[in-house]
Design an enzyme around this catalytic site. Sequence first.
Site, PDB file in Angstrom:
ATOM      1  N   ASP A 109      -7.245  -5.594  -5.496  1.00  0.00           N
ATOM      2  CA  ASP A 109      -6.904  -4.528  -6.432  1.00  0.00           C
ATOM      3  C   ASP A 109      -7.094  -4.957  -7.876  1.00  0.00           C
ATOM      4  O   ASP A 109      -7.354  -4.123  -8.749  1.00  0.00           O
ATOM      5  CB  ASP A 109      -5.447  -4.098  -6.229  1.00  0.00           C
ATOM      6  CG  ASP A 109      -5.259  -3.210  -5.015  1.00  0.00           C
ATOM      7  OD1 ASP A 109      -6.265  -2.656  -4.522  1.00  0.00           O
ATOM      8  OD2 ASP A 109      -4.113  -3.068  -4.555  1.00  0.00           O
ATOM      9  N   GLN A 135       0.824  -1.202   0.000  1.00  0.00           N
ATOM     10  CA  GLN A 135       0.000   0.000   0.000  1.00  0.00           C
ATOM     11  C   GLN A 135       0.858   1.252   0.000  1.00  0.00           C
ATOM     12  O   GLN A 135       0.524   2.250  -0.635  1.00  0.00           O
ATOM     13  CB  GLN A 135      -0.926  -0.014   1.230  1.00  0.00           C
ATOM     14  CG  GLN A 135      -2.265   0.643   0.999  1.00  0.00           C
ATOM     15  CD  GLN A 135      -3.092  -0.095  -0.050  1.00  0.00           C
ATOM     16  OE1 GLN A 135      -2.895  -1.262  -0.314  1.00  0.00           O
ATOM     17  NE2 GLN A 135      -4.025   0.614  -0.653  1.00  0.00           N
ATOM     18  N   HIS A 168       2.030   3.144  -3.287  1.00  0.00           N
ATOM     19  CA  HIS A 168       1.141   3.985  -4.087  1.00  0.00           C
ATOM     20  C   HIS A 168       1.586   5.436  -4.093  1.00  0.00           C
ATOM     21  O   HIS A 168       1.587   6.096  -5.131  1.00  0.00           O
ATOM     22  CB  HIS A 168      -0.287   3.925  -3.526  1.00  0.00           C
ATOM     23  CG  HIS A 168      -1.100   2.778  -4.024  1.00  0.00           C
ATOM     24  ND1 HIS A 168      -1.626   2.726  -5.283  1.00  0.00           N
ATOM     25  CD2 HIS A 168      -1.482   1.628  -3.426  1.00  0.00           C
ATOM     26  CE1 HIS A 168      -2.303   1.610  -5.453  1.00  0.00           C
ATOM     27  NE2 HIS A 168      -2.234   0.919  -4.332  1.00  0.00           N
ATOM     28  N   GLU A 173     -10.010   1.915   4.355  1.00  0.00           N
ATOM     29  CA  GLU A 173     -10.368   1.617   2.964  1.00  0.00           C
ATOM     30  C   GLU A 173     -10.231   0.110   2.726  1.00  0.00           C
ATOM     31  O   GLU A 173     -11.132  -0.532   2.192  1.00  0.00           O
ATOM     32  CB  GLU A 173      -9.442   2.390   2.033  1.00  0.00           C
ATOM     33  CG  GLU A 173      -9.671   2.118   0.559  1.00  0.00           C
ATOM     34  CD  GLU A 173      -8.608   2.767  -0.313  1.00  0.00           C
ATOM     35  OE1 GLU A 173      -8.830   2.852  -1.540  1.00  0.00           O
ATOM     36  OE2 GLU A 173      -7.552   3.185   0.205  1.00  0.00           O
ATOM     37  N   HIS A 174      -9.075  -0.441   3.082  1.00  0.00           N
ATOM     38  CA  HIS A 174      -8.826  -1.880   2.984  1.00  0.00           C
ATOM     39  C   HIS A 174      -8.493  -2.402   4.377  1.00  0.00           C
ATOM     40  O   HIS A 174      -7.612  -1.864   5.043  1.00  0.00           O
ATOM     41  CB  HIS A 174      -7.629  -2.192   2.083  1.00  0.00           C
ATOM     42  CG  HIS A 174      -7.640  -1.512   0.747  1.00  0.00           C
ATOM     43  ND1 HIS A 174      -7.015  -0.300   0.522  1.00  0.00           N
ATOM     44  CD2 HIS A 174      -8.194  -1.889  -0.430  1.00  0.00           C
ATOM     45  CE1 HIS A 174      -7.175   0.044  -0.743  1.00  0.00           C
ATOM     46  NE2 HIS A 174      -7.901  -0.903  -1.346  1.00  0.00           N
ATOM     47  N   HIS A 214     -52.122  21.365   0.564  1.00  0.00           N
ATOM     48  CA  HIS A 214     -51.895  19.933   0.384  1.00  0.00           C
ATOM     49  C   HIS A 214     -53.216  19.170   0.564  1.00  0.00           C
ATOM     50  O   HIS A 214     -53.561  18.284  -0.217  1.00  0.00           O
ATOM     51  CB  HIS A 214     -50.861  19.414   1.390  1.00  0.00           C
ATOM     52  CG  HIS A 214     -49.441  19.740   1.048  1.00  0.00           C
ATOM     53  ND1 HIS A 214     -48.991  21.016   0.907  1.00  0.00           N
ATOM     54  CD2 HIS A 214     -48.375  18.923   0.820  1.00  0.00           C
ATOM     55  CE1 HIS A 214     -47.693  20.995   0.613  1.00  0.00           C
ATOM     56  NE2 HIS A 214     -47.297  19.724   0.547  1.00  0.00           N
TER      57      HIS A 214
END
Length: 443
Positions: free
Chosen positions: A369, A265, A268, A335-336, A428
């Site tokens: 991924d 990770q 990235h 996220e993961h 209404h």
Amino acid sequence: MISRIDLRGDTLPQGGALRDLLPRAEFDVEAALETVRPICEDVRHHGAAAVIDYGEKFDGVRLTSLRVPAEAIARALEELDPAVRAALEESIRRARLVHREQRRTDHTTQVVPGGTVTEKWIPVERVGLYVPGGRAVYPSSVVMNVVPAQEAGVESVAVASPPQKDFGGLPHPTILAACALLGVDEVYAAGGAQAIAMFAYGTEGPEGCAPVNLVTGPGNIYVAAAKRLLKGRIGIDAEAGPTEIAVLADSTADPVHVAADLISQAEHDPMAASVLVTDSEELAEATEAELKTQVAASKHVDDRIVPALSGKQSAIVLVRDLEDGLKVVDAYGAEHLEIQTADAAALAARVRNAGAIFVGPWAPVSLGDYCAGSNHVLPTGGCACHSSGLSVQSFLRGVHIVDYTRDALADVAHHVVTLAEAEDLPAHGAALKARFGWKVPGK
């Protein structure tokens, strides 16, 4: 290389107090708004010319047209490495299997005799899918965005990816090849905030980009800021922040696996977050040792991996036991999230907040991924506590169709009028009275 946070005290803090103790990248979208606002306004008023100007400024290449020629897309697929093509085809096949099962069916409920409500699922008409460029090439993001849109039934799909100086101003050829494999022929060489503005406002001319209804796909902070600025004119999937992995592990976890996954990770981006949550000090020490060994043998060490692992967003978090560990990962909302414990499936079933959960030693994030079949466009920055990853549902709208007969309306009319008067909205109620000669049944 990576810091430690020790939460083995008597009482684990709760809620926001616990979240404040956990590592997180700084990602100030609000500050970036002032940078992207003039860019978006320029594209709004000057269209393709402005997008081309910003391509020259930010990507170092001057284009004559934003639309990628069909022959360039076809040529990219012809020249694609056969092994990469086979891998992409398998990724697409698996993604279709999973996403096809997500498609909802219309459902009609009979509320009363003569009164029904149908929930109809209608695809968004046109979407713009953003595929980032820069430090890495992401054909997998083409797959993860296009497949759920197609499976949802979206009729018009456009892809934008930054122009690459090394490829004559076209997006990376592997990106174009992925588009070709998916049957996407509308591709634009545009990146950053200007690409999001192009999708929102459209550009003129026969090669122009028609405005879209929805924009999805990850990007840098300026892409996220443009999404925030233009939300309302366009729908968005999320404001994607720096990527994250959290690993919940005990003494049974293999430190070689854990370190490798944290590094995967970190490669990235310098702002990527790698977090290990464990009740085993021995695992923490062994993982630290493995990080030193594996980082030394990695690529992208100085520009990505080391800054990411040593940044404030990454840490090894020590907890008293796995119960506390579960509380920590729920507070973090990764996220993961990998679960590498003796009873990983049981713990995974109890997690509330995560973009995607990877169970056991044989389901690393890298699998997700590319080839698990799951989607890798996921909520970041703790947004997993309220948001989902990209799916077929992201491209569908649920519309209620209300169908009542006269008798069914008459049966409930007095309740409607009563509630309208209780809210001081007499018109209404009058809308019902007009249908019954101003004498509402039951009142």
